[in-house]
Design a protein around this motif. Structure first.
Motif, short mmCIF file in Angstrom:
data_model
loop_
_atom_site.label_atom_id
_atom_site.label_comp_id
_atom_site.label_asym_id
_atom_site.label_seq_id
_atom_site.Cartn_x
_atom_site.Cartn_y
_atom_site.Cartn_z
N ARG A 143 0.67 -0.88 -0.38
CA ARG A 143 0.23 -0.37 0.01
C ARG A 143 0.84 1.07 0.05
NH1 ARG A 143 -3.41 -2.50 4.17
NH2 ARG A 143 -4.86 -3.85 2.81
N HIS A 144 2.17 1.35 0.98
CA HIS A 144 2.75 2.32 0.95
C HIS A 144 3.16 2.53 -0.44
CE1 HIS A 144 6.19 4.64 2.19
NE2 HIS A 144 7.40 3.83 1.67
N ARG A 192 -0.81 11.97 -0.85
CA ARG A 192 -0.70 11.17 0.39
C ARG A 192 -0.35 9.92 0.82
NH1 ARG A 192 -2.49 8.44 4.86
NH2 ARG A 192 -2.44 8.57 7.05
N ILE A 193 1.15 9.77 0.77
CA ILE A 193 1.38 8.14 1.26
C ILE A 193 1.80 7.82 2.46
CG2 ILE A 193 3.63 7.14 0.84
CD1 ILE A 193 5.13 9.24 -0.67
N PRO A 194 0.82 6.37 2.72
CA PRO A 194 0.82 5.98 4.23
C PRO A 194 1.76 5.45 4.69
CG PRO A 194 -0.63 4.11 2.89
CD PRO A 194 0.07 6.02 1.39
N PRO A 195 2.56 5.19 6.19
CA PRO A 195 3.70 4.85 7.00
C PRO A 195 3.37 3.32 6.56
CG PRO A 195 1.85 6.17 8.33
CD PRO A 195 0.98 5.64 7.29
N ARG A 196 5.18 3.90 5.93
CA ARG A 196 6.03 2.70 5.52
C ARG A 196 5.72 1.65 7.19
NH1 ARG A 196 10.04 4.63 4.65
NH2 ARG A 196 10.78 3.82 6.54
N PRO A 197 5.70 -0.23 7.29
CA PRO A 197 5.84 -0.65 8.32
C PRO A 197 7.22 -0.97 8.46
CG PRO A 197 5.65 -1.95 5.84
CD PRO A 197 4.79 -0.02 5.72
N GLU A 198 7.84 -0.64 10.11
CA GLU A 198 9.12 -0.50 10.11
C GLU A 198 10.03 -1.55 9.39
OE1 GLU A 198 11.06 -0.99 14.34
OE2 GLU A 198 8.90 -1.63 14.81
#
Length: 243
Positions: A143-144, A192-198
């Motif tokens: 998604r990112h 808007r770019i959703p947060p990238r998982p860690e």
């Protein structure tokens, strides 16, 4: 007298029927048919196939392992034709104003991912647990990347323009419209770019999608995003001072 009344009624009915016929003919003009056909199609869709790979060094009890993660994904994009506006100028220029391109939910086939964990004897977490934690990051990371490429891939709008132009040229030709040129405007919006998982990338490594780096680990251990540099705006010439 009755004949006169009958003639008047016949003329009125004829005028009313002619008005309806003219109105129907106007409503079914080639441009209106083109608009209807375009909105019937509803959307144009594009799939962008990517392969993501990175080397992770997660923090576990014992000695941290190295996990090579590789998985494919399909990033999905749509252009809504129902909200597209069309106009045809007198000189045959067909203009199409579309809404912005938007990203759809990606497809991540987890069964074809590759996860190679080089675990150590002193690693207390099982290899399966380590791999499962990385697998859970695939969909949010896809998604990112969907929004990441929508913002940074300049070739994506061009692909939509090319397909829409081909469609409009074909259907306008079938309807006999005299179209000399097609101009398509797809607005650019701030995506808007959703947060990238860690991502626990290994020291000095980079996370890649189709060979393009999108995240890297800094010397201090933090993981930061990689974004293409925007071209510098040309300097505005200074206004000449008045004598």
């Amino acid at each position: 007298m009755r004949n006169i009344i009958a003639v008047i009624i016949a003329v009125a009915l004829g005028a009313f029927g002619y008005a309806l016929w003219v109105r129907k003919d106007a409503e079914e003009s080639p441009l209106n048919i083109l608009v209807t056909q375009m909105r019937t199609r509803a959307i144009i869709e594009h799939e962008r196939e990517v392969t993501v790979w990175y080397k992770a060094c997660p923090e576990v009890k014992g000695i941290n392992p190295q996990v090579m993660v590789i998985w494919p994904a399909k990033l999905n994009y749509e252009l809504d034709l129902a909200a597209t506006k069309l106009s045809l100028s007198a000189d045959g220029v067909l203009r199409a104003e579309t809404p912005p391109i938007h990203g759809d939910d990606p497809s991540v086939p987890s069964e074809v991912g590759e996860y190679l964990a080089q675990t150590s004897f002193w690693t207390l977490d099982s290899e399966q647990a380590i791999v499962m934690r990385e697998m859970q990051k695939a969909t949010p990371l896809a998604r990112h990347l969907t929004a990441y490429f929508l913002r940074n891939d300049v070739g994506l709008p061009e692909q939509f323009k090319e397909e829409l132009e081909t469609y409009l040229r074909g259907i306008s030709g079938a309807l006999g419209l005299n179209v000399t040129r097609i101009e398509i405007e797809i607005p650019t919006v701030d995506v808007r770019i959703p947060p990238r998982p860690e991502l626990t990338l290994c020291a000095g490594s980079v996370a890649l999608a189709n060979g393009f780096g999108f995240a890297r680990r800094q010397d201090d251990g933090t993981v930061v995003g990689i974004y293409p540099r925007k071209p510098a705006q040309p300097a505005q010439p200074e206004a000449a001072a008045s004598p």
